[in-house]
Design an enzyme around this catalytic site. Structure first.
Site, short mmCIF file in Angstrom:
data_model
loop_
_atom_site.label_atom_id
_atom_site.label_comp_id
_atom_site.label_asym_id
_atom_site.label_seq_id
_atom_site.Cartn_x
_atom_site.Cartn_y
_atom_site.Cartn_z
N LYS A 108 0.84 -1.21 0.00
CA LYS A 108 0.00 0.00 0.00
C LYS A 108 0.87 1.25 0.00
O LYS A 108 1.56 1.54 0.98
CB LYS A 108 -0.90 0.02 1.24
N GLU A 144 9.17 1.24 11.17
CA GLU A 144 10.24 2.24 11.00
C GLU A 144 9.57 3.60 11.07
O GLU A 144 8.79 3.95 10.19
CB GLU A 144 10.95 2.04 9.65
N CYS A 155 13.70 10.47 6.77
CA CYS A 155 13.57 10.09 8.19
C CYS A 155 14.89 10.32 8.91
O CYS A 155 14.91 10.76 10.05
CB CYS A 155 13.11 8.65 8.32
N GLU A 194 9.97 16.98 15.02
CA GLU A 194 10.51 16.56 13.73
C GLU A 194 9.90 17.46 12.66
O GLU A 194 8.68 17.48 12.48
CB GLU A 194 10.11 15.10 13.44
#
Ligand code: NAD
Length: 478
Positions: free
Chosen positions: A172, A245, A279, A376
């Site tokens: 997906k 993750e 990331c 972040e």
């Protein structure tokens, strides 16, 4: 020959399916829709999982070298379509075409590396009395869920290990970047038996449908920590295996002995590559006070030379932010920096015109509790922070709920290594940032993840240990 201009369909049990609903896909360089992708329904979800379950027995039953051969053939078929896939990726994701080509080369490398691994067989006992061994067996049907920053590469982190070890997959993509992944699904149908690799695109409902479905045995997920927690909750009822993750707020420490001019380009790309939407980008940079001004000035000088624009144009080095949601979040962060009275060393101005563009922006020595330091950002806004000592740098760097990656920049490599050993993160790099490899384990600590991707450990996450033992010399019946 695959058509990359239109006709985006889902791969369900070997058939290419338009689906009854569609959703627009926006080119972030223009802010305009340029294609329609299928929007999967609950029935599509049930159908794809049924197909993947039916395919599992046959695929798991094939010998490992046969599955590896299929995965290698898939890698070569993708490689042959590099131009079409890369151009599509740039249009839906925004990254410069050269970066998109590198991403496609990345999937090929990751798939080939997965195909080259051998599964270990551990013999615990081989005596006159007993033989006992543990082999690795596949888990079942895997839902592989990818984010929008590296849609293909982060899918490949899951696909190679899952497929080569005998699982079947429902892949997906993010609703923001479904197109290149749908084409990957189309390419796969020429290679794999029906139902082995399926691709479903959809909106926000699709992820939860998959992660809560009793027909899914394992979820391989990359995305934000907030969503990762939802995935974990939703997987609990059926006790699915998980690899997560998640997000990061990676610190970098710049030591007092660096040559600022020399490290500026690498330091820049460590933070701003893919417009900061990585990331493991360096998201807060702690610079020793002895070199603070010279590092800041060298970074600003470099930043002003970098070309931002539509990734289809050859000279462009940084593309737009991928989507309106993330763009608005970043504009909010910039506003907050202004409200907090922070100093902009460069950038900050929002360009006029279409597209979700932002220039590389450096915030000059914000306090530790500023939002741009704590959160972040996942975009091209970098806080550069002065530290008086390495104790202070380590204390600040480790004070986060995230612990994905971390970097040290130094001239004295031994001193840099020693400092790196004190950093709390799954990956610590000295004088380079994110040299990820399919052969090297990648794992977030704390709230940056659960489990491992890449390397043999990453491959084994798509297997379960099965132990068998046999008693020798059975008692003679008399
Ligand atoms: P996101 O969490 O919003 O979405 C990731 C994927 O999950 C998408 O496919 C999305 O459709 C799907 N999803 C959304 N809600 C879901 C739900 N309730 N259940 C199941 N699936 C759901 O993340 P994003 O905005 O696409 O990506 C950015 C984030 O991903 C950042 O935090 C970044 O740090 C992180 N990221 C982590 C890594 C890593 O390897 N650790 C790599 C890339 C990105």
């Amino acid at each position: 020959m695959t058509d990359f201009t239109g006709d985006f369909r889902m791969a369900i049990g070997g058939a290419m399916v338009c689906g009854s609903l569609t959703m627009p896909v926006i080119n972030p360089a223009t802010g305009e829709p340029f294609a329609q992708a299928p929007r999967a329904t609950r029935d599509d979800t049930d159908a794809v999982i049924t197909a993947a379950r039916e395919a599992f027995v046959g695929w798991a039953g094939k010998a490992h070298p046969v599955r590896a051969k299929h995965v290698r053939a898939f890698a070569s078929a993708i490689e042959a379509q590099t131009d079409g896939l890369s151009a599509l990726l740039t249009r839906e994701q925004g990254k410069p075409l050269k970066d998109a080509e590198r991403e496609v080369a990345g999937i090929v490398a990751w798939l080939r590396a997965a195909a080259d691994f051998q599964l270990p067989v551990e013999v615990h006992e081989d005596t006159s009395e007993r033989y006992c061994e543990t082999r690795r067996v596949p888990i079942g049907v895997v839902a592989a869920i990818a984010p929008w920053n590296y849609p293909l590469l982060l899918a490949a982190f899951k696909l190679g290990p899952a497929l080569v070890t005998g699982n079947t997959v429902v892949l997906k993509p993010s609703p923001f970047t479904p197109l290149a992944t749908l084409k990957l699904g189309e390419i796969a149908q020429e290679i794999f038996p029906p139902g082995v690799l399926n691709v479903l695109s959809g909106d926000d409902e699709l992820g939860p449908w998959l992660t809560s479905h009793e027909g899914i045995d394992k979820v391989g997920f990359t995305g934000s920590t907030a969503t990762g927690k939802k995935v974990m909750r939703s997987a609990a009822d059926t006790l699915k295996r998980l690899t997560l993750e998640l997000g990061g707020n990676d610190p970098a420490i710049v030591m007092h002995d660096v040559d600022p001019q020399k490290i500026a380009p690498d330091l820049f790309w460590a933070s701003f590559g893919n417009s900061g939407q990585v990331c493991v980008a360096s998201k807060r940079v702690y610079v020793h006070t002895d070199v603070y001004e010279s590092v800041r000035d060298a970074l600003v000088e470099y930043a002003t030379l970098v070309k931002v624009g539509n990734g289809m144009e050859p000279e462009i080095q940084l593309g737009p932010i991928n989507n309106q949601l993330q763009y608005d979040r970043l504009l909010g962060l910039l506003d907050k920096c202004r409200m907090e009275g922070l100093r902009f060393a460069c950038g900050g101005e929002v360009p006029m015109g279409p597209g979700y563009f932002l220039p590389p922006t450096i915030i000059d020595n914000p306090p530790e509790n500023a939002r741009i330091v704590c959160e972040e950002q996942f975009g091209p806004i970098l806080p550069l922070i002065r530290v008086q000592s390495y104790e202070e740098a380590i204390g600040r760097a480790n004070a986060s709920t995230y612990a994905l990656g971390a970097t040290v920049w130094c001239a004295d490599e031994d001193a840099g290594w020693a400092l790196g050993e004190r950093l709390s993160a799954g990956n610590v790099w000295i004088n380079e940032c994110r040299p990820l490899s399919p052969l090297v384990p990648f794992a977030g600590h704390r709230q940056s993840g659960l489990g491992v991707e890449n390397g043999l450990e990453g491959l084994l996450e798509y297997t379960l240990p099965r132990t068998m033992s046999r008693k020798k010399n059975p008692i003679a019946s008399d």
